[in-house]
Design a protein around this motif. Sequence first.
Motif, PDB file in Angstrom:
ATOM      1  N   GLY A  14       0.817  -1.216   0.000  1.00 51.09           N
ATOM      2  CA  GLY A  14       0.000   0.000   0.000  1.00 51.09           C
ATOM      3  C   GLY A  14       0.846   1.259   0.000  1.00 51.09           C
ATOM      4  O   GLY A  14       0.592   2.197  -0.758  1.00 51.09           O
ATOM      5  N   THR A  15       1.878   1.275   0.827  1.00 48.18           N
ATOM      6  CA  THR A  15       2.788   2.421   0.903  1.00 48.18           C
ATOM      7  C   THR A  15       3.470   2.650  -0.440  1.00 48.18           C
ATOM      8  O   THR A  15       3.536   3.787  -0.936  1.00 48.18           O
ATOM      9  CB  THR A  15       3.856   2.174   1.994  1.00 48.18           C
ATOM     10  N   GLN A  16       3.963   1.578  -1.047  1.00 48.58           N
ATOM     11  CA  GLN A  16       4.666   1.710  -2.322  1.00 48.58           C
ATOM     12  C   GLN A  16       3.710   2.050  -3.461  1.00 48.58           C
ATOM     13  O   GLN A  16       4.065   2.791  -4.376  1.00 48.58           O
ATOM     14  CB  GLN A  16       5.457   0.437  -2.628  1.00 48.58           C
ATOM     15  N   LEU A 171       8.346 -11.213 -13.586  1.00 44.80           N
ATOM     16  CA  LEU A 171       8.482 -10.959 -12.153  1.00 44.80           C
ATOM     17  C   LEU A 171       9.798 -10.270 -11.839  1.00 44.80           C
ATOM     18  O   LEU A 171      10.856 -10.674 -12.303  1.00 44.80           O
ATOM     19  CB  LEU A 171       8.401 -12.280 -11.373  1.00 44.80           C
ATOM     20  N   LYS A 172       9.701  -9.221 -11.035  1.00 45.46           N
ATOM     21  CA  LYS A 172      10.880  -8.529 -10.522  1.00 45.46           C
ATOM     22  C   LYS A 172      10.727  -8.521  -9.000  1.00 45.46           C
ATOM     23  O   LYS A 172       9.733  -8.013  -8.483  1.00 45.46           O
ATOM     24  CB  LYS A 172      10.956  -7.104 -11.062  1.00 45.46           C
ATOM     25  N   THR A 173      11.701  -9.127  -8.304  1.00 44.48           N
ATOM     26  CA  THR A 173      11.610  -9.179  -6.844  1.00 44.48           C
ATOM     27  C   THR A 173      12.357  -8.000  -6.230  1.00 44.48           C
ATOM     28  O   THR A 173      13.407  -7.583  -6.722  1.00 44.48           O
ATOM     29  CB  THR A 173      12.159 -10.503  -6.292  1.00 44.48           C
ATOM     30  N   ILE A 174      11.773  -7.494  -5.169  1.00 46.94           N
ATOM     31  CA  ILE A 174      12.314  -6.336  -4.460  1.00 46.94           C
ATOM     32  C   ILE A 174      12.459  -6.731  -2.988  1.00 46.94           C
ATOM     33  O   ILE A 174      11.531  -7.309  -2.411  1.00 46.94           O
ATOM     34  CB  ILE A 174      11.348  -5.123  -4.554  1.00 46.94           C
ATOM     35  N   ASP A 175      13.588  -6.398  -2.386  1.00 46.66           N
ATOM     36  CA  ASP A 175      13.785  -6.660  -0.960  1.00 46.66           C
ATOM     37  C   ASP A 175      12.918  -5.684  -0.171  1.00 46.66           C
ATOM     38  O   ASP A 175      13.233  -4.508  -0.046  1.00 46.66           O
ATOM     39  CB  ASP A 175      15.269  -6.491  -0.596  1.00 46.66           C
ATOM     40  N   ILE A 180      11.777   2.260   3.621  1.00 50.66           N
ATOM     41  CA  ILE A 180      10.747   2.594   2.631  1.00 50.66           C
ATOM     42  C   ILE A 180      11.340   3.275   1.398  1.00 50.66           C
ATOM     43  O   ILE A 180      11.026   2.902   0.264  1.00 50.66           O
ATOM     44  CB  ILE A 180       9.639   3.462   3.272  1.00 50.66           C
ATOM     45  N   ASP A 181      12.194   4.288   1.606  1.00 49.61           N
ATOM     46  CA  ASP A 181      12.762   5.011   0.455  1.00 49.61           C
ATOM     47  C   ASP A 181      13.638   4.096  -0.401  1.00 49.61           C
ATOM     48  O   ASP A 181      13.648   4.209  -1.625  1.00 49.61           O
ATOM     49  CB  ASP A 181      13.572   6.227   0.921  1.00 49.61           C
ATOM     50  N   SER A 182      14.355   3.173   0.230  1.00 46.74           N
ATOM     51  CA  SER A 182      15.199   2.233  -0.520  1.00 46.74           C
ATOM     52  C   SER A 182      14.344   1.277  -1.343  1.00 46.74           C
ATOM     53  O   SER A 182      14.702   0.922  -2.470  1.00 46.74           O
ATOM     54  CB  SER A 182      16.104   1.448   0.427  1.00 46.74           C
ATOM     55  N   VAL A 183      13.208   0.852  -0.778  1.00 54.23           N
ATOM     56  CA  VAL A 183      12.288  -0.017  -1.527  1.00 54.23           C
ATOM     57  C   VAL A 183      11.767   0.743  -2.748  1.00 54.23           C
ATOM     58  O   VAL A 183      11.739   0.204  -3.859  1.00 54.23           O
ATOM     59  CB  VAL A 183      11.124  -0.512  -0.638  1.00 54.23           C
ATOM     60  N   SER A 184      11.387   1.997  -2.555  1.00 58.56           N
ATOM     61  CA  SER A 184      10.891   2.817  -3.674  1.00 58.56           C
ATOM     62  C   SER A 184      11.945   2.948  -4.761  1.00 58.56           C
ATOM     63  O   SER A 184      11.640   2.813  -5.956  1.00 58.56           O
ATOM     64  CB  SER A 184      10.492   4.214  -3.188  1.00 58.56           C
ATOM     65  N   GLU A 185      13.193   3.214  -4.350  1.00 58.60           N
ATOM     66  CA  GLU A 185      14.282   3.339  -5.328  1.00 58.60           C
ATOM     67  C   GLU A 185      14.486   2.023  -6.086  1.00 58.60           C
ATOM     68  O   GLU A 185      14.683   2.037  -7.315  1.00 58.60           O
ATOM     69  CB  GLU A 185      15.581   3.758  -4.620  1.00 58.60           C
TER      70      GLU A 185
END
Length: 193
Positions: A14-16, A171-175, A180-185
């Motif tokens: 939700g945040t992303q 599929l692209k996996t994200i850690d 939060i900002d690192s996930v967005s980047e």
Amino acid sequence: MRLILLGPPGAGKGTQAVRLVEKHGIPQLSTGDMLRAAVAAGTPVGLQAKAVMESGGLVPDEVVIGIVADRIEEADARKGFILDGFPRTVAQAEALDRMLAAKGLKLDAVLELVVDQDALVHRIVRRAEEARAAGQPVRKDDDPEVFKTRLAAYNRDTAVVGPYYEKTGRLKTIDGMQPIDSVSEAMNRALGG
């Protein structure tokens, strides 16, 4: 840009999604919101969904796909959308692919937030304890037992959707355990931006 966000409850979808909406100017589509809107609007698919919901049943995949198909025709979704919480099963993923292909569309990416589920449970337990200590009510989603039930349902039913999209190369996996900002980047890099 047509995207799907995958990941267990509490992973930060939700945040992303909010950040992706702002960056790309495309709507986040929730199947629950779409179902309620279709029922309220009295569309043919909405009337089908209403009858099933009133009888206490689960809305069949073909009805949900019909609602998604109608929703992506609306003006705000013409240049793209983010599906969050759908598809929940491989059958829904296959039906979504068929529906998009029939419209001459395809998904641009499927982003999966990969998280340590034990850490998620710990985070929810801590959040509930902090709310109680502050004299605040614990949100239903932050009740540890409710959360564990939702997580078990995700692992049983929805976790197989990621491998389906992995086989198709989308599929692209994200850690998802990063800040939060690192996930967005990481998401922006995965989307080529």
